[in-house]
Write a protein that holds these residues in place. Structure first.
Motif, PDB file in Angstrom:
ATOM      1  N   LEU A 175       0.871  -1.189   0.082  1.00  0.00           N
ATOM      2  CA  LEU A 175       0.065  -0.078   0.069  1.00  0.00           C
ATOM      3  C   LEU A 175       0.814   0.985   0.029  1.00  0.00           C
ATOM      4  CD1 LEU A 175      -2.638   1.388   0.153  1.00  0.00           C
ATOM      5  CD2 LEU A 175      -2.445   1.250   2.618  1.00  0.00           C
ATOM      6  N   ILE A 176       1.903   1.273   0.894  1.00  0.00           N
ATOM      7  CA  ILE A 176       2.797   2.518   0.925  1.00  0.00           C
ATOM      8  C   ILE A 176       3.483   2.653  -0.526  1.00  0.00           C
ATOM      9  CG2 ILE A 176       4.524   3.502   1.864  1.00  0.00           C
ATOM     10  CD1 ILE A 176       3.599   2.384   4.730  1.00  0.00           C
ATOM     11  N   SER A 177       3.884   1.572  -0.842  1.00  0.00           N
ATOM     12  CA  SER A 177       4.593   1.544  -2.236  1.00  0.00           C
ATOM     13  C   SER A 177       3.786   2.264  -3.171  1.00  0.00           C
ATOM     14  CB  SER A 177       5.035   0.300  -2.653  1.00  0.00           C
ATOM     15  OG  SER A 177       5.787   0.360  -4.084  1.00  0.00           O
ATOM     16  N   GLY A 178       2.315   1.774  -3.223  1.00  0.00           N
ATOM     17  CA  GLY A 178       1.530   2.321  -4.226  1.00  0.00           C
ATOM     18  C   GLY A 178       1.162   3.516  -3.875  1.00  0.00           C
ATOM     19  N   ILE A 179       1.138   4.322  -2.719  1.00  0.00           N
ATOM     20  CA  ILE A 179       0.998   5.554  -2.374  1.00  0.00           C
ATOM     21  C   ILE A 179       2.167   6.471  -2.955  1.00  0.00           C
ATOM     22  CG2 ILE A 179       1.074   7.326  -0.517  1.00  0.00           C
ATOM     23  CD1 ILE A 179      -0.851   5.120   0.755  1.00  0.00           C
ATOM     24  N   LEU A 180       3.502   5.980  -2.542  1.00  0.00           N
ATOM     25  CA  LEU A 180       4.857   6.633  -3.096  1.00  0.00           C
ATOM     26  C   LEU A 180       4.569   6.794  -4.688  1.00  0.00           C
ATOM     27  CD1 LEU A 180       7.148   5.206  -0.632  1.00  0.00           C
ATOM     28  CD2 LEU A 180       5.939   7.297  -0.694  1.00  0.00           C
ATOM     29  N   ALA A 181       4.275   5.625  -5.279  1.00  0.00           N
ATOM     30  CA  ALA A 181       4.329   5.515  -6.766  1.00  0.00           C
ATOM     31  C   ALA A 181       3.461   6.489  -7.392  1.00  0.00           C
ATOM     32  CB  ALA A 181       4.156   4.117  -7.290  1.00  0.00           C
ATOM     33  N   THR A 182       2.534   6.521  -6.753  1.00  0.00           N
ATOM     34  CA  THR A 182       1.364   7.570  -7.253  1.00  0.00           C
ATOM     35  C   THR A 182       1.636   9.064  -7.000  1.00  0.00           C
ATOM     36  OG1 THR A 182      -0.364   5.770  -6.916  1.00  0.00           O
ATOM     37  CG2 THR A 182      -1.012   8.088  -7.150  1.00  0.00           C
ATOM     38  N   ALA A 183       2.145   9.113  -5.835  1.00  0.00           N
ATOM     39  CA  ALA A 183       2.663  10.707  -5.507  1.00  0.00           C
ATOM     40  C   ALA A 183       3.973  10.907  -6.528  1.00  0.00           C
ATOM     41  CB  ALA A 183       3.325  10.710  -4.227  1.00  0.00           C
ATOM     42  N   ALA A 184       4.677  10.011  -6.868  1.00  0.00           N
ATOM     43  CA  ALA A 184       5.932  10.301  -7.876  1.00  0.00           C
ATOM     44  C   ALA A 184       5.344  10.451  -9.171  1.00  0.00           C
ATOM     45  CB  ALA A 184       6.744   9.037  -7.852  1.00  0.00           C
ATOM     46  N   GLN A 185       4.221   9.785  -9.545  1.00  0.00           N
ATOM     47  CA  GLN A 185       3.763  10.030 -10.859  1.00  0.00           C
ATOM     48  C   GLN A 185       3.220  11.555 -11.052  1.00  0.00           C
ATOM     49  OE1 GLN A 185       0.846   6.913 -11.230  1.00  0.00           O
ATOM     50  NE2 GLN A 185       2.182   5.776 -12.398  1.00  0.00           N
ATOM     51  N   GLY A 186       2.464  11.840  -9.895  1.00  0.00           N
ATOM     52  CA  GLY A 186       1.889  13.253  -9.713  1.00  0.00           C
ATOM     53  C   GLY A 186       2.937  14.353  -9.916  1.00  0.00           C
ATOM     54  N   TYR A 187       4.070  14.076  -9.025  1.00  0.00           N
ATOM     55  CA  TYR A 187       5.394  14.843  -9.179  1.00  0.00           C
ATOM     56  C   TYR A 187       5.686  15.036 -10.458  1.00  0.00           C
ATOM     57  CZ  TYR A 187       9.429  17.266  -7.228  1.00  0.00           C
ATOM     58  OH  TYR A 187      10.432  18.165  -7.097  1.00  0.00           O
ATOM     59  N   ASP A 188       5.983  14.092 -11.032  1.00  0.00           N
ATOM     60  CA  ASP A 188       6.612  13.788 -12.422  1.00  0.00           C
ATOM     61  C   ASP A 188       5.602  14.814 -13.403  1.00  0.00           C
ATOM     62  OD1 ASP A 188       8.174  13.112 -14.606  1.00  0.00           O
ATOM     63  OD2 ASP A 188       7.116  11.254 -14.955  1.00  0.00           O
ATOM     64  N   LYS A 189       4.394  14.525 -13.172  1.00  0.00           N
ATOM     65  CA  LYS A 189       3.326  15.450 -14.151  1.00  0.00           C
ATOM     66  C   LYS A 189       3.538  16.907 -14.092  1.00  0.00           C
ATOM     67  CE  LYS A 189      -0.920  13.788 -14.585  1.00  0.00           C
ATOM     68  NZ  LYS A 189      -2.382  13.414 -14.187  1.00  0.00           N
ATOM     69  N   GLU A 190       3.917  17.317 -12.829  1.00  0.00           N
ATOM     70  CA  GLU A 190       4.085  18.955 -12.829  1.00  0.00           C
ATOM     71  C   GLU A 190       5.632  19.191 -13.220  1.00  0.00           C
ATOM     72  OE1 GLU A 190       2.231  21.269 -11.636  1.00  0.00           O
ATOM     73  OE2 GLU A 190       0.529  19.684 -11.680  1.00  0.00           O
ATOM     74  N   ARG A 191       6.568  18.376 -12.704  1.00  0.00           N
ATOM     75  CA  ARG A 191       7.931  18.842 -12.893  1.00  0.00           C
ATOM     76  C   ARG A 191       8.670  18.330 -14.000  1.00  0.00           C
ATOM     77  NH1 ARG A 191      11.450  20.864  -8.129  1.00  0.00           N
ATOM     78  NH2 ARG A 191       9.882  22.628  -7.383  1.00  0.00           N
ATOM     79  N   ASP A 192       8.290  17.250 -14.589  1.00  0.00           N
ATOM     80  CA  ASP A 192       8.789  16.249 -15.506  1.00  0.00           C
ATOM     81  C   ASP A 192      10.112  15.728 -15.277  1.00  0.00           C
ATOM     82  OD1 ASP A 192       8.745  14.997 -18.030  1.00  0.00           O
ATOM     83  OD2 ASP A 192      10.080  16.468 -19.013  1.00  0.00           O
ATOM     84  N   GLN A 193      10.218  15.297 -13.714  1.00  0.00           N
ATOM     85  CA  GLN A 193      11.544  14.809 -13.377  1.00  0.00           C
ATOM     86  C   GLN A 193      11.080  13.808 -12.063  1.00  0.00           C
ATOM     87  OE1 GLN A 193      14.078  17.494 -11.809  1.00  0.00           O
ATOM     88  NE2 GLN A 193      12.402  18.696 -10.507  1.00  0.00           N
ATOM     89  N   GLY A 194      11.824  13.095 -11.703  1.00  0.00           N
ATOM     90  CA  GLY A 194      11.501  12.164 -10.450  1.00  0.00           C
ATOM     91  C   GLY A 194      11.326  12.812  -8.985  1.00  0.00           C
ATOM     92  N   MET A 195      10.460  12.338  -8.187  1.00  0.00           N
ATOM     93  CA  MET A 195      10.114  12.929  -7.014  1.00  0.00           C
ATOM     94  C   MET A 195      11.304  12.765  -5.966  1.00  0.00           C
ATOM     95  SD  MET A 195       6.967  12.572  -4.490  1.00  0.00           S
ATOM     96  CE  MET A 195       7.442  10.629  -3.458  1.00  0.00           C
ATOM     97  N   PRO A 196      11.897  13.657  -5.327  1.00  0.00           N
ATOM     98  CA  PRO A 196      12.997  13.415  -4.258  1.00  0.00           C
ATOM     99  C   PRO A 196      12.481  12.466  -3.435  1.00  0.00           C
ATOM    100  CG  PRO A 196      12.713  15.841  -4.992  1.00  0.00           C
ATOM    101  CD  PRO A 196      11.629  15.145  -5.657  1.00  0.00           C
ATOM    102  N   TRP A 197      13.114  11.254  -3.266  1.00  0.00           N
ATOM    103  CA  TRP A 197      12.936  10.262  -2.573  1.00  0.00           C
ATOM    104  C   TRP A 197      12.440  10.818  -0.849  1.00  0.00           C
ATOM    105  CZ3 TRP A 197      15.063   8.212   2.157  1.00  0.00           C
ATOM    106  CH2 TRP A 197      16.445   8.861   2.473  1.00  0.00           C
ATOM    107  N   ALA A 198      13.195  11.736  -0.523  1.00  0.00           N
ATOM    108  CA  ALA A 198      12.806  12.133   0.824  1.00  0.00           C
ATOM    109  C   ALA A 198      11.384  12.775   0.983  1.00  0.00           C
ATOM    110  CB  ALA A 198      13.724  13.118   1.164  1.00  0.00           C
ATOM    111  N   LEU A 199      10.733  13.087  -0.061  1.00  0.00           N
ATOM    112  CA  LEU A 199       9.449  13.445   0.133  1.00  0.00           C
ATOM    113  C   LEU A 199       8.486  12.373   0.232  1.00  0.00           C
ATOM    114  CD1 LEU A 199       9.105  16.536  -2.625  1.00  0.00           C
ATOM    115  CD2 LEU A 199       9.374  16.486  -0.276  1.00  0.00           C
ATOM    116  N   GLY A 200       8.786  11.296   0.208  1.00  0.00           N
ATOM    117  CA  GLY A 200       7.810  10.206   0.625  1.00  0.00           C
ATOM    118  C   GLY A 200       7.671  10.081   2.054  1.00  0.00           C
ATOM    119  N   PHE A 201       8.647  10.535   2.756  1.00  0.00           N
ATOM    120  CA  PHE A 201       8.360  10.691   4.097  1.00  0.00           C
ATOM    121  C   PHE A 201       7.286  11.860   4.536  1.00  0.00           C
ATOM    122  CE2 PHE A 201      12.522   8.582   3.615  1.00  0.00           C
ATOM    123  CZ  PHE A 201      12.483   7.442   4.654  1.00  0.00           C
ATOM    124  N   ILE A 202       7.158  12.780   3.582  1.00  0.00           N
ATOM    125  CA  ILE A 202       5.975  13.810   3.859  1.00  0.00           C
ATOM    126  C   ILE A 202       4.738  13.155   3.129  1.00  0.00           C
ATOM    127  CG2 ILE A 202       5.170  15.964   3.324  1.00  0.00           C
ATOM    128  CD1 ILE A 202       7.544  15.863   5.118  1.00  0.00           C
TER     129      ILE A 202
END
Length: 161
Positions: free
Chosen positions: A19-46
């Motif tokens: 579940l947490i992996s799915g949440i992180l993957a979905t957040a990373a997709q959203g981040y990528d949609k805005e910035r066209d780059q991967g999400m800093p892994w530290a933001l997973g803790f947020i």
């Protein structure tokens, strides 16, 4: 980490590494949609405490137009408890990240950025509660992408990396 068999059933369900992996993957997709780059892994803790904590999830803005600092100022009780929630979930986020990497749901790139490698099949509709978690995770990823830097996010929310 507590041995899986020794975990309380509710904790095991809500802090499930998949579940947490799915949440992180979905957040990373959203981040990528805005910035066209991967999400800093530290933001997973947020992202995890934003999405998994019901009152915080419900208080998240409906769009990314709301500035993070303004939102934090409007929700002082949520902001006050956020560091403790983030710290309490740190182990689960690490476990979820490892699970995502091991099962090819997440990929780490240079500069410590994380990308999602999963794609929902066309027409797939998750159960309502999971759908809400994933929608909020996507919003959180897009929203955090608008912040100046991960350090800014951590400072505004009172979390120490």
């Amino acid at each position: 980490m507590t041995v899986w068999a020794d975990r309380h059933p509710i904790s095991a369900a809500m802090l499930n590494p998949a579940l947490i992996s799915g949440i992180l993957a979905t957040a990373a997709q959203g981040y990528d949609k805005e910035r066209d780059q991967g999400m800093p892994w530290a933001l997973g803790f947020i992202v995890a405490p934003m999405v998994l904590h019901g009152p915080t999830r419900q208080a998240l803005p409906h769009s990314t137009r709301t500035h993070l600092a303004a939102w934090a100022g409007q929700h002082p009780v949520i902001r006050a408890g956020f560091p403790a929630r983030a710290q309490a979930l740190a182990g689960a986020v690490k476990e979820g990240t490892r699970f995502g990497l091991a099962h090819d749901a997440l990929a780490l790139e240079s500069e410590g950025r994380m990308r999602s490698t999963i794609h929902r099949p066309r027409g797939f509709k998750p159960p309502a509660e999971l759908d809400q978690l994933l929608r909020k995770a996507s919003l959180a990823g897009r929203w955090l992408a608008k912040a100046e830097s991960p350090a800014t996010v951590f400072a505004v929310l009172g979390v120490a990396p």
